[in-house]
Scaffold this motif. Structure first.
Motif, mmCIF file in Angstrom:
data_model
loop_
_atom_site.group_PDB
_atom_site.id
_atom_site.type_symbol
_atom_site.label_atom_id
_atom_site.label_comp_id
_atom_site.label_asym_id
_atom_site.label_seq_id
_atom_site.Cartn_x
_atom_site.Cartn_y
_atom_site.Cartn_z
ATOM 1 N N CYS A 10 -12.588 51.036 62.188
ATOM 2 C CA CYS A 10 -11.229 50.703 61.769
ATOM 3 C C CYS A 10 -10.253 51.843 62.062
ATOM 4 N N PHE A 12 -5.949 52.813 61.024
ATOM 5 C CA PHE A 12 -4.654 52.461 60.445
ATOM 6 C C PHE A 12 -3.849 53.745 60.301
ATOM 7 N N GLN A 20 -1.675 53.428 48.766
ATOM 8 C CA GLN A 20 -1.445 52.645 49.995
ATOM 9 C C GLN A 20 -2.658 52.725 50.911
ATOM 10 N N ASN A 21 -3.201 53.930 51.085
ATOM 11 C CA ASN A 21 -4.400 54.080 51.915
ATOM 12 C C ASN A 21 -5.552 53.260 51.350
ATOM 13 N N ARG A 23 -5.455 50.542 49.480
ATOM 14 C CA ARG A 23 -5.246 49.104 49.692
ATOM 15 C C ARG A 23 -5.657 48.696 51.099
ATOM 16 N N THR A 24 -5.281 49.518 52.081
ATOM 17 C CA THR A 24 -5.633 49.208 53.465
ATOM 18 C C THR A 24 -7.144 49.297 53.676
ATOM 19 N N ARG A 27 -8.840 46.288 52.202
ATOM 20 C CA ARG A 27 -8.646 45.090 53.031
ATOM 21 C C ARG A 27 -9.623 45.065 54.193
ATOM 22 N N TYR A 28 -9.823 46.219 54.815
ATOM 23 C CA TYR A 28 -10.744 46.274 55.954
ATOM 24 C C TYR A 28 -12.204 46.154 55.513
ATOM 25 N N ALA A 235 -2.705 49.343 63.874
ATOM 26 C CA ALA A 235 -3.828 49.167 62.960
ATOM 27 C C ALA A 235 -4.755 48.084 63.503
#
Length: 282
Positions: A10, A12, A20-21, A23-24, A27-28, A235
């Motif tokens: 991954c 991003f 924020q990091n 959450r991303t 998600r991945y 991303a």
């Protein structure tokens, strides 16, 4: 199947926001699990942000929030039944400076091990403490290890992992938020291709995609070929398969162990050196 794993690599735009990091990353992890990946791989300092780039120093850094979000990611790994390679920063007892680390989180949601970047750049050394050990682990019969960014400049690390029978390197980077193209575009992936081919490694390279990133995340097979890569400065996630039964071009196969053991030619007999002090070599 033994000797075969699916890797989700991954990238991003890592930021100075731990939430924020996180959450991303979460998600991945869900996306990788849905795609039936065995392990999901993130970039250097993906959760914590990178000191010196995303924030100037650790003064007033929110270590409690970092711990909270790390625990949430561990719980998510267990929920999704997936291995996670998580780039972050590991706090040490003061006055020691933190480590730049990769956490290995297993499908039970436990931190199975932690790799600390062994070779820090001069900038890193102002704020970070180098590590001093390898991390080696097994997933479905594939022997794996970690390295981080500047480690790539030290071929001795790869040779030692080759001696230990490692099949796959997960190497995390943060070459991002630069002013534009740089020499890194021409040398970073190419250096990793050389490490792969010389040591017969599979390599997953995960880089931050924060603009401007001079190269994207990529996946390299044991003959040194890049077989997949993400789009630059965007991303994304890619799934690649390691299959230890596959055969690859490897012209040094018969001689690798010989060279590792210190014999730096492949002659089959000892030839007397006929050179002398007075001989002129043309």
């Amino acid at each position: 199947m033994a000797g075969m794993i699916q890797i989700a690599t991954c990238q991003f735009a890592v930021s100075n926001s731990i939430r924020q990091n996180a959450r991303t990353i979460s998600r991945y992890i869900r996306k990788a699990s849905k795609a039936k990946a065995d392990i999901v791989h993130f970039s250097e300092c993906a959760l914590s942000g990178y000191v010196g780039t995303d924030f100037p120093n650790f003064e007033n850094y929110d270590w409690e929030l970092l711990k909270t979000e790390t625990l949430k990611i561990m719980a998510l790994a267990a929920e999704q039944n997936i291995w996670v390679v998580l780039g972050s920063t590991h706090k040490l007892t003061e006055p020691n400076k933190p480590h730049n680390s990769l956490y290995l989180i297993n499908p039970k949601g436990e931190i199975a091990d932690r790799y600390d970047k062994r070779f820090c750049t001069p900038g890193d050394l102002k704020r970070m403490t180098p590590g001093n050990h390898f991390v080696i682990f097994d997933i479905k019969g594939v022997k794996c290890s970690f390295l981080i960014c500047f480690d790539l400049r030290f071929p001795e690390l790869y040779r030692e992992l080759c001696k230990q029978g490692v099949n796959c390197i997960f190497q995390s980077y943060y070459n991002a938020k630069q002013s534009g193209p740089s020499i890194h575009t021409q040398i970073m992936r190419q250096t990793m291709q050389s490490h792969a081919a010389c040591n017969h490694f599979w390599i997953s390279m995960s880089n931050s995609s924060g603009y401007y990133a001079p190269y994207p995340s990529c996946f390299i097979q044991p003959d040194g070929e890049i077989i997949n890569q993400l789009k630059a400065n965007q991303a994304g996630m890619m799934i690649n398969t390691i299959d230890l039964k596959k055969q690859f071009y490897d012209p040094m196969k018969k001689f690798r162990e010989m060279a590792i053991n210190g014999k730096l030619d492949n002659s089959t007999k000892t030839i007397r050196d006929s050179r002398s002090k007075n001989r002129t070599c043309l």
